[in-house]
Design an enzyme around this catalytic site. Structure first.
Site, PDB file in Angstrom:
ATOM      1  N   HIS A   1      12.264  -6.326  -3.064  1.00  0.00           N
ATOM      2  CA  HIS A   1      12.026  -6.734  -1.684  1.00  0.00           C
ATOM      3  C   HIS A   1      11.932  -8.261  -1.600  1.00  0.00           C
ATOM      4  O   HIS A   1      11.840  -8.944  -2.625  1.00  0.00           O
ATOM      5  CB  HIS A   1      10.737  -6.093  -1.128  1.00  0.00           C
ATOM      6  CG  HIS A   1       9.529  -6.376  -1.955  1.00  0.00           C
ATOM      7  ND1 HIS A   1       8.874  -5.424  -2.688  1.00  0.00           N
ATOM      8  CD2 HIS A   1       8.846  -7.531  -2.183  1.00  0.00           C
ATOM      9  CE1 HIS A   1       7.856  -5.959  -3.316  1.00  0.00           C
ATOM     10  NE2 HIS A   1       7.811  -7.235  -3.031  1.00  0.00           N
TER      11      HIS A   1
HETATM   12  P1  TYD Z   1       4.255  -2.456  -3.978  1.00  0.00           P
HETATM   13  O1  TYD Z   1       4.450  -3.558  -3.006  1.00  0.00           O
HETATM   14  O2  TYD Z   1       5.129  -1.245  -3.858  1.00  0.00           O
HETATM   15  O3  TYD Z   1       4.389  -3.031  -5.467  1.00  0.00           O
HETATM   16  P2  TYD Z   1       5.667  -3.806  -6.095  1.00  0.00           P
HETATM   17  O4  TYD Z   1       5.834  -5.067  -5.291  1.00  0.00           O
HETATM   18  O5  TYD Z   1       5.290  -4.092  -7.509  1.00  0.00           O
HETATM   19  O6  TYD Z   1       6.857  -2.921  -5.981  1.00  0.00           O
HETATM   20  O7  TYD Z   1       2.725  -2.028  -3.920  1.00  0.00           O
HETATM   21  C1  TYD Z   1       2.249  -0.867  -4.574  1.00  0.00           C
HETATM   22  C2  TYD Z   1       1.101  -0.281  -3.759  1.00  0.00           C
HETATM   23  O8  TYD Z   1       0.020  -1.190  -3.690  1.00  0.00           O
HETATM   24  C3  TYD Z   1       1.497   0.032  -2.347  1.00  0.00           C
HETATM   25  O9  TYD Z   1       0.889   1.284  -1.996  1.00  0.00           O
HETATM   26  C4  TYD Z   1       0.893  -1.059  -1.521  1.00  0.00           C
HETATM   27  C5  TYD Z   1      -0.312  -1.468  -2.340  1.00  0.00           C
HETATM   28  N1  TYD Z   1      -0.646  -2.897  -2.234  1.00  0.00           N
HETATM   29  C6  TYD Z   1      -1.776  -3.291  -1.550  1.00  0.00           C
HETATM   30  O10 TYD Z   1      -2.511  -2.468  -0.976  1.00  0.00           O
HETATM   31  N2  TYD Z   1      -2.099  -4.612  -1.506  1.00  0.00           N
HETATM   32  C7  TYD Z   1      -1.321  -5.554  -2.098  1.00  0.00           C
HETATM   33  O11 TYD Z   1      -1.659  -6.766  -2.040  1.00  0.00           O
HETATM   34  C8  TYD Z   1      -0.125  -5.156  -2.781  1.00  0.00           C
HETATM   35  C9  TYD Z   1       0.764  -6.168  -3.430  1.00  0.00           C
HETATM   36  C10 TYD Z   1       0.171  -3.807  -2.816  1.00  0.00           C
END
Ligand code: TYD
Length: 120
Positions: A45
């Site tokens: 993303h």
């Molecule tokens: P996600 O953005 O999918 O991780 P990556 O960027 O590594 O693919 O985030 C994983 C999970 O964590 C998702 O359910 C959202 C949650 N999350 C938060 O609640 N707060 C945050 O600051 C982040 C980065 C993720």
């Protein structure tokens, strides 16, 4: 464009000390860290507003950043390396090791509406 910088690091016989001070070009509103991701890929993303600084404090991982012209590959294999990502830097991470801890400093509070899943 992403920017890879070297964090000031002080090494002596007792070990190493790396400092993050006056080097991250935004106010840090959020800190999170990723671990236990061996064998997985994450990210895929970009963001509307969020700027991020990525530091691997243990182990290593690869970070890929795709822009309109090319895909850049960064090997974060030292705690003294810091990869600055701008909101428009579509990115993903892989090659996590068992011991890898990826620390992320972010300029914004978490907001799902700040995520953009398309790479163009
Ligand atoms: P996600 O953005 O999918 O991780 P990556 O960027 O590594 O693919 O985030 C994983 C999970 O964590 C998702 O359910 C959202 C949650 N999350 C938060 O609640 N707060 C945050 O600051 C982040 C980065 C993720």
């Amino acid at each position: 464009m992403p920017k890879l910088i070297s964090l000031p690091t002080f090494k002596d016989k007792r070990g190493s000390l790396t400092v993050i001070e006056k080097i991250v070009p935004f106010e840090v509103k959020r800190v999170y860290f990723i671990y236990n991701s061996e064998g997985y890929e994450r990210g895929f993303h970009k963001h509307k507003l969020t700027k991020q600084a990525l530091i691997v404090t243990s182990g290593s991982c690869s970070v890929f950043v795709k822009n309109s012209k090319e895909t850049l590959n960064y090997n974060l294999d030292s705690p003294s390396k810091c990869l600055m990502l701008n909101p428009e830097d579509y990115h993903w991470m892989n090659n996590f090791k068992k011991e890898t801890v990826l620390l992320v400093l972010a300029s914004e509070y978490y907001d799902i509406n700040d995520y953009l899943d398309n790479d163009s």
